[in-house]
Write an enzyme that holds these catalytic residues in place. Structure first.
Site, PDB file in Angstrom:
ATOM      1  N   ARG A   1      14.376  17.861  20.457  1.00 11.76           N
ATOM      2  CA  ARG A   1      14.582  16.768  19.505  1.00 11.76           C
ATOM      3  C   ARG A   1      15.984  16.198  19.687  1.00 11.76           C
ATOM      4  NH1 ARG A   1       9.937  17.619  19.236  1.00 11.76           N
ATOM      5  NH2 ARG A   1       8.581  17.785  17.401  1.00 11.76           N
TER       6      ARG A   1
ATOM      7  N   ASP B   1      42.721   1.599  19.777  1.00  9.50           N
ATOM      8  CA  ASP B   1      43.211   1.036  21.036  1.00  9.50           C
ATOM      9  C   ASP B   1      43.307  -0.489  20.999  1.00  9.50           C
ATOM     10  OD1 ASP B   1      43.714   1.480  24.065  1.00  9.50           O
ATOM     11  OD2 ASP B   1      42.108  -0.004  24.017  1.00  9.50           O
TER      12      ASP B   1
ATOM     13  N   ASP C   1      41.701   9.098  20.415  1.00 15.95           N
ATOM     14  CA  ASP C   1      41.945   8.712  21.804  1.00 15.95           C
ATOM     15  C   ASP C   1      43.201   7.864  22.006  1.00 15.95           C
ATOM     16  OD1 ASP C   1      41.060   6.441  20.514  1.00 15.95           O
ATOM     17  OD2 ASP C   1      39.629   5.850  22.068  1.00 15.95           O
TER      18      ASP C   1
ATOM     19  N   THR D   1      41.770   6.010  13.950  1.00 17.88           N
ATOM     20  CA  THR D   1      40.477   5.978  14.624  1.00 17.88           C
ATOM     21  C   THR D   1      39.898   7.378  14.643  1.00 17.88           C
ATOM     22  OG1 THR D   1      39.358   5.705  16.763  1.00 17.88           O
ATOM     23  CG2 THR D   1      41.715   6.151  16.831  1.00 17.88           C
TER      24      THR D   1
ATOM     25  N   ASP E   1      38.120   8.522  16.937  1.00 19.87           N
ATOM     26  CA  ASP E   1      37.930   8.945  18.321  1.00 19.87           C
ATOM     27  C   ASP E   1      39.030   9.860  18.848  1.00 19.87           C
ATOM     28  OD1 ASP E   1      35.670   7.306  18.334  1.00 19.87           O
ATOM     29  OD2 ASP E   1      36.813   5.571  19.036  1.00 19.87           O
TER      30      ASP E   1
ATOM     31  N   GLY F   1      37.396  -0.423  14.380  1.00 18.35           N
ATOM     32  CA  GLY F   1      36.513   0.462  13.620  1.00 18.35           C
ATOM     33  C   GLY F   1      37.253   1.158  12.495  1.00 18.35           C
TER      34      GLY F   1
ATOM     35  N   ARG G   1      36.712  -7.235  14.310  1.00 20.40           N
ATOM     36  CA  ARG G   1      37.152  -7.389  15.691  1.00 20.40           C
ATOM     37  C   ARG G   1      37.212  -8.877  16.016  1.00 20.40           C
ATOM     38  NH1 ARG G   1      34.216  -2.453  16.056  1.00 20.40           N
ATOM     39  NH2 ARG G   1      35.480  -0.805  16.993  1.00 20.40           N
TER      40      ARG G   1
ATOM     41  N   MET H   1      29.980  10.280  18.366  1.00 25.61           N
ATOM     42  CA  MET H   1      30.807   9.146  18.767  1.00 25.61           C
ATOM     43  C   MET H   1      32.062   9.628  19.495  1.00 25.61           C
ATOM     44  SD  MET H   1      30.272   6.721  15.387  1.00 25.61           S
ATOM     45  CE  MET H   1      30.774   5.170  16.097  1.00 25.61           C
TER      46      MET H   1
ATOM     47  N   ARG I   1      33.761   6.984  21.750  1.00 20.99           N
ATOM     48  CA  ARG I   1      34.011   6.005  22.828  1.00 20.99           C
ATOM     49  C   ARG I   1      34.101   6.717  24.175  1.00 20.99           C
ATOM     50  NH1 ARG I   1      37.869   1.240  23.086  1.00 20.99           N
ATOM     51  NH2 ARG I   1      39.389   2.894  23.346  1.00 20.99           N
TER      52      ARG I   1
END
Length: 319
Positions: free
Chosen positions: A243, A103, A129, A125, A127, A11, A72, A169, A171
């Site tokens: 909502r 990752d 992470d 990334t 994320d 990503g 990917r 987002m 992950r």
């Protein structure tokens, strides 16, 4: 080492271009040729590789995404795919590779390292992470994108006296949800690292409503559950006007913040230094504002940890 390659994989994240720029210009400064691999590991296997010059990376530091494109590749997970990639690197005389990504990108770099080809991983990334670094390239920009969305949604939530569920987002990591929720003043934050009780959340919202609170913001990390499904369940339990907003891939785009541009520049340059020093199989990162590097195999075995102290603070401040 006189010739290196650079690729971006997985990503995209804001700041990847700044990292590519740093790799290219740092290498050329030290009289090392740089080749860009276009299209991630897929491009590596097919030989989509071109030499990069100083001008190749001009005017990209402020742009989101990646000029090298990304993809990917399931095929690269196989030994045969990895061998094809190494053959292409050898064909172009490339002696070391900088891999910018998350990752999955690190796992590809690890596989090449285990087969004797020197790689250095750069954490790119949103994320946040990746083990071995406090921050990843793109996290700060994504965070500010989410905070901006929270601020805008809160305006309409206030006007219509509604409860809003915002799915972000990340992950399997809760960093985006936690940091954005704390900075955006969310009433409730759900992260994968901590369990939640739906009944407690519903009761908390009801108590707030009883004391005159007319709107609420709930941040749900995608690794916890679907924001849409959570919103349906919450509405059934509270009967509040609810909502749901799923922010999605807008979190990956946009011009990188100053923090991400500086981080990307520092990490990209350090990756080149390691290759010049003959140190492959490393992963670079930042801890307490100091550059660090780990064995990439060791780095992937390290667990990612979220700051649970911040999580507790978010609860205390949202009473």
């Amino acid at each position: 080492m006189k010739r290196i390659g650079v690729l971006t994989s997985g990503g995209d994240s804001p700041g990847m271009n700044a990292a590519v720029r740093a790799v290219v210009r740092k290498a050329i400064y030290h009289n090392v040729e740089v080749y860009g691999v276009y299209g991630g590991y897929s491009g590596l296997m097919t030989g989509n590789i071109k030499k990069l010059e100083l001008g190749s990376v001009g005017d990209i530091i402020h742009r989101g995404g990646t000029m090298l494109y990304s993809a990917r590749s399931e095929e690269f997970k196989t030994k045969e795919g990895q061998q094809r990639g190494i053959e292409q690197l050898n064909k172009h005389g490339i002696e070391g590779l900088v891999v910018i990504g998350g990752d999955g990108s690190y796992r590809g770099a690890k596989a090449l390292t285990e087969q004797g080809f020197p790689c250095v991983g750069v954490p790119g990334t949103i994320d946040n992470d990746i083990p071995g670094t406090e921050f990843t390239i793109g996290f700060d920009t994504a965070l500010n994108t989410v905070i901006d969305a929270i601020d805008k949604i809160r305006d309409t939530a206030t006007s219509h006296e509604r409860t809003f569920v915002i799915e972000v987002m990340g992950r399997d990591a809760g960093d985006i949800a936690l940091w954005a929720g704390l900075a955006g003043g969310a009433e409730t934050i759900l992260i994968p690292e901590e369990n939640y009780d739906m009944n407690q959340i519903a009761e908390r919202l009801k108590k707030g409503h009883e004391r005159g609170k007319k709107h609420s913001i709930i941040i749900v990390a995608e690794g916890v559950c679907s924001g849409v499904e959570f919103g349906k369940q919450l509405k059934e339990m509270t009967n509040f006007d609810t909502r749901v907003s799923v922010l999605g891939h807008m979190q990956r785009g946009g011009s990188p913040t100053a923090a991400d541009r500086v981080l990307a520049s520092r990490l990209g340059a350090r990756a080149v230094e390691l290759l010049i020093e003959g140190k492959g199989g490393r992963a670079v990162g930042i801890e307490r504002n100091e550059l660090v590097d780990y064995d990439i195999i060791q780095a992937l075995s390290m667990p990612h940890k979220v700051d649970l102290g911040m999580y507790q603070l978010s609860k205390e401040l949202s009473i």
